[in-house]
Scaffold this active site. Structure first.
Site, short mmCIF file in Angstrom:
data_model
loop_
_atom_site.label_atom_id
_atom_site.label_comp_id
_atom_site.label_asym_id
_atom_site.label_seq_id
_atom_site.Cartn_x
_atom_site.Cartn_y
_atom_site.Cartn_z
CG ASP A 9 58.81 59.36 73.64
OD1 ASP A 9 59.47 58.67 74.45
OD2 ASP A 9 59.18 60.47 73.23
CG ASP A 11 62.13 61.99 78.80
OD1 ASP A 11 62.42 60.86 79.21
OD2 ASP A 11 61.79 62.93 79.55
N GLY A 51 68.34 56.03 77.39
CA GLY A 51 68.58 55.54 78.76
C GLY A 51 69.70 56.31 79.43
CE LYS A 53 70.07 52.47 85.55
NZ LYS A 53 69.64 51.45 86.54
CB THR A 123 58.97 56.42 78.40
OG1 THR A 123 60.14 57.23 78.60
CG2 THR A 123 58.53 55.87 79.75
CB THR A 124 64.10 54.63 77.14
OG1 THR A 124 64.30 55.99 76.79
CG2 THR A 124 63.81 53.82 75.90
CG ASP A 184 61.14 62.85 71.07
OD1 ASP A 184 62.16 63.50 71.35
OD2 ASP A 184 60.95 61.68 71.45
#
Ligand code: XBP
Ligand code: MG
Length: 249
Positions: A9, A11, A51, A53, A123-124, A184
């Site tokens: 991942d 972030d 996300g 947005k 990852t997103t 995380d």
């Protein structure tokens, strides 16, 4: 079932990025003339929505239902504009040294490559953010470390949906049983586990109180972690990772 790949991942895992994201969101709100300010306690709750947005849209619809449009623009158009400004602000922050990799991350990446493991990112976050972080942390050849990168631009269904991990496994052409995910957050654990992946968790300040039931291990960080313990834990894991329990604690 041999350990053949690590799937990271971004972030909160590769780096503690979320306060830089939070500052970038607040900067974008100011740039479009909104009095919206996300402090840390609010942002911790908003991080339940993966996300950027989707997070802005959630906040607008759920928390600021009084705001029907902004400068006459429809919601989706305005969210897109805000997110573009936010991503530019985040990129500048990272380029100015606002974010460092977490302890042990770079050493583990190099050790895994030296041990012949394949590496991937699932990852997103947006691709711009990955490039900004890893260009500064690893250098212009950062992408050569990773066989596969799946992100918000390739996997629109965000964690806890497993799409980003399922697409990563398909592109690696490996079964989940031969891989480990490193995450995380509760959403990240859910997404990886639903894709059949045993998952190592390294929490951070925003996710410390999440429910990590079903994780292979929960570690403070990756500092000093070599490949051998990963191979051992991977070999010891239950045949099929237990589905995570209910929501965060
Ligand atoms: C974390 C996210 C992202 C970031 C913000 O991604 O959910 O939305 O918070 O980045 P992960 P964007 O933990 O899966 O790396 O604004 O680009 O979404
Ligand atoms: Mg994360």
């Amino acid at each position: 079932m041999t350990l053949r790949a690590l799937i990271f991942d971004v972030d909160g895992t590769l780096a503690d990025t979320e306060n830089a994201h939070r500052a970038a969101f607040n900067q974008a709100f100011a740039e479009v003339g909104l009095d919206w300010q996300w402090d840390e306690p609010l942002y911790e709750r908003l991080l339940d929505i993966s996300g950027g947005k989707e997070r802005i849209t959630h906040y607008w619809k759920q928390v600021r239902g009084d705001v029907v449009d902004i400068n006459g623009s429809a919601l989706a158009e305005t969210v897109q504009r805000i997110h573009e400004l936010k991503t530019a602000a985040y990129e500048r922050r990272v380029q100015q040294g606002g974010v460092q990799l977490r302890p042990g991350v770079l050493a583990l990446i190099e050790a895994a490559r030296a041990a012949g493991l394949r590496l991937a990112i699932a990852t997103t976050t947006s691709p711009v953010n990955i490039a900004a972080l890893l260009l500064r942390a690893i250098g212009p050849d950062w992408a050569q470390r990773f066989d596969v990168v799946e992100d918000a631009s390739t996997a629109p269904l965000k964690k806890p949906h497993p799409q980003v991990y399922l697409q990563t496994l398909a592109r690696l052409r490996l079964p989940a049983a031969d891989c480990l995910a490193i995450e995380d957050s509760f959403n990240g654990l859910q997404a990886a586990t639903r894709a059949g992946l045993a998952t190592l968790i390294t929490p951070n300040a925003f996710t410390a109180d999440h429910d990590f039931a079903g994780a292979l291990r929960v570690l403070e960080n990756l500092d000093g972690l070599g490949i051998e313990p990963l191979r051992r834990w991977h070999a010891e894991r239950p045949a099929k990772p237990a589905a995570p329990m209910a929501r965060r604690a």
